[in-house]
Write an enzyme that holds these catalytic residues in place. Sequence first.
Site, PDB file in Angstrom:
ATOM      1  N   ASP A  32      49.607  33.976  -0.628  1.00 23.39           N
ATOM      2  CA  ASP A  32      49.168  34.309  -2.010  1.00 23.39           C
ATOM      3  C   ASP A  32      47.743  33.747  -2.074  1.00 23.39           C
ATOM      4  OD1 ASP A  32      48.935  33.010  -4.614  1.00 23.39           O
ATOM      5  OD2 ASP A  32      51.253  33.103  -4.926  1.00 23.39           O
ATOM      6  N   THR A  86      46.507  37.457  -8.424  1.00 28.33           N
ATOM      7  CA  THR A  86      45.507  36.563  -7.917  1.00 28.33           C
ATOM      8  C   THR A  86      44.595  36.936  -6.794  1.00 28.33           C
ATOM      9  OG1 THR A  86      47.239  35.358  -6.504  1.00 28.33           O
ATOM     10  CG2 THR A  86      46.776  34.403  -8.662  1.00 28.33           C
ATOM     11  N   THR A  87      45.249  37.750  -5.659  1.00 26.60           N
ATOM     12  CA  THR A  87      44.329  38.324  -4.814  1.00 26.60           C
ATOM     13  C   THR A  87      43.369  39.374  -5.435  1.00 26.60           C
ATOM     14  OG1 THR A  87      45.982  37.824  -3.277  1.00 26.60           O
ATOM     15  CG2 THR A  87      44.417  39.083  -2.305  1.00 26.60           C
ATOM     16  N   ASP A 112      55.918  33.602  -8.489  1.00 28.39           N
ATOM     17  CA  ASP A 112      55.245  35.080  -9.078  1.00 28.39           C
ATOM     18  C   ASP A 112      56.154  35.955  -9.502  1.00 28.39           C
ATOM     19  OD1 ASP A 112      53.015  33.825  -7.986  1.00 28.39           O
ATOM     20  OD2 ASP A 112      52.817  35.402  -6.337  1.00 28.39           O
TER      21      ASP A 112
END
Length: 541
Positions: free
Chosen positions: A71, A104-105, A392
């Site tokens: 994550d 987020t990545t 998530d």
Amino acid sequence: MSTSFILKLFNQELNFIHLDTAPERQSGRKAQISNITAAKTVADVIRTCLGPKSMLKMILDPMGGILLTNDGNAILREIDVAHPAAKNMIELSRTQDEECGDGTTSVIILAGEILAQSLSQLERDIHPVVIISAYNKALKEALEIVQRISIPINVNDDEEMLSLIKTSIGTKFVVRWSDLMCKLALQAVRTVASDENGLKTVDIKRYARVEKIPGGEIEESRVLNGVMLNKDITHPNMRRRIVNPRIILLDCPLEYKKGESQTNMEISKEGDWERAQMIEEEQVKAMVMKLMEFKPDLIITEKGISDLAQHVMEKYNVSAIRRVRKSDNNRIALAVGGTIVNRVEDLRESDIGTQCGLFNIEKIGDDPKACTILLRGPSKDILNEIDRNLADAMSVARNVFFNPTLTPGGGATEMAISVGLHQKARSIVGVEGWPFRAVADALEVIPRTLVQNSGGNAIRVLTELRAKHANGENSWGVNGETGKIVDMKTYGLYESASVKIQTLKTAVEAARMLLRVDDVVQAVRKEKEQGSGAPPEEMQE
């Protein structure tokens, strides 16, 4: 005469320069290149964490614990960086996590790539303000393309919702149990969602609690409607199962209250000591009897309950739970419709919770307002990772409740925007055309990284993908498992449009902000040289 004067001045100047060595400064092009390099470095750290074939990162924290995750936000949260631009990039992933919970990545990789593309624009001597202006136009055009290719979703259709949540979980550790996790996430979000007078609220943080219990199999995880406490009743004879109980919630101890200040008692007669103890007991009894007037079935308090109070409650067939967490007590209050009372004397009939369906030792309520997700698993590290993945998934489900539109996944949206921006760039005259194209090139990083992480041939696959999108086939993307191109309509991979929009906005905003910086001054004084001697002993103490 004149030479000595010049030498004196020269010496003075040298001395002056010598004194002002503390603040470090980078300005102009050097500062911009430094910021861009730092941002690219952060992006490279988590580049391999994108897609279903992503790698895990193992991070050792200062306490000696281990964090195993892919994550993006969880990794960057633990990394200690000194460079201000790198810190700024890490903030991006935190913002993305709070806003959407997913992407987020992607946001870090995209922001890093846009900045990397900016470097060649700066080397062409294009002014940063011109680049920023072009980025704004590109963002506006990109958001219009997203709206154009997105499709609506029916929030009440289980199949559509589960396939959407699967896109979030498909790239994570729990992919083996993706069906189970998707159902858990959807069930939890539906339980917590409320629609009052057209105002939709889905407060996952407050009302959906995750309880992790090591041991057992991951398949045993489930959603409990209501609130779960890791507590037992205080007295073994108390009832363990009550249907439709009347519940009193307290924030005060049910034991003898000692004085605030130190108290001394002088006892002259033998009976006085017994009388003093009797008064203590009577005080506790009076408190409990006051509670019994309301005919409760269950009393829950955040503080302690004395043995005498337990004895009286047991006589009146009332169950009790003590030392409950404040957050749990608030959740129970919401679930059962009660009010937490600070003093026994202030208790009213309206404060009593009566909406509870069932009390069963560890589980309270069958109420639609709160839920607990019970996670089981072999070890603490695995449970923590499942918890992060589930968070998530719940965020993705929550986003769709607010914005029920989907965009094709697997890099298809990014490629569609890239091709669209390239076409639009032809109509832009002047210098702004270059940075506009730079954003279009940068967006290809997502499908390219997906292909690289799955071990495919990036150049060949991207060329095929570009050709498809040039023909207007917007739903074609990369299959993250095989690294080949696939039509997302048949593959069934769709992502929440709100996540995509937020990713684009955040990435471009970050690039714009870092390009505006042309001066980095480090105003931290260096430690004095050791030659200056240690401070006196009094100072050291």
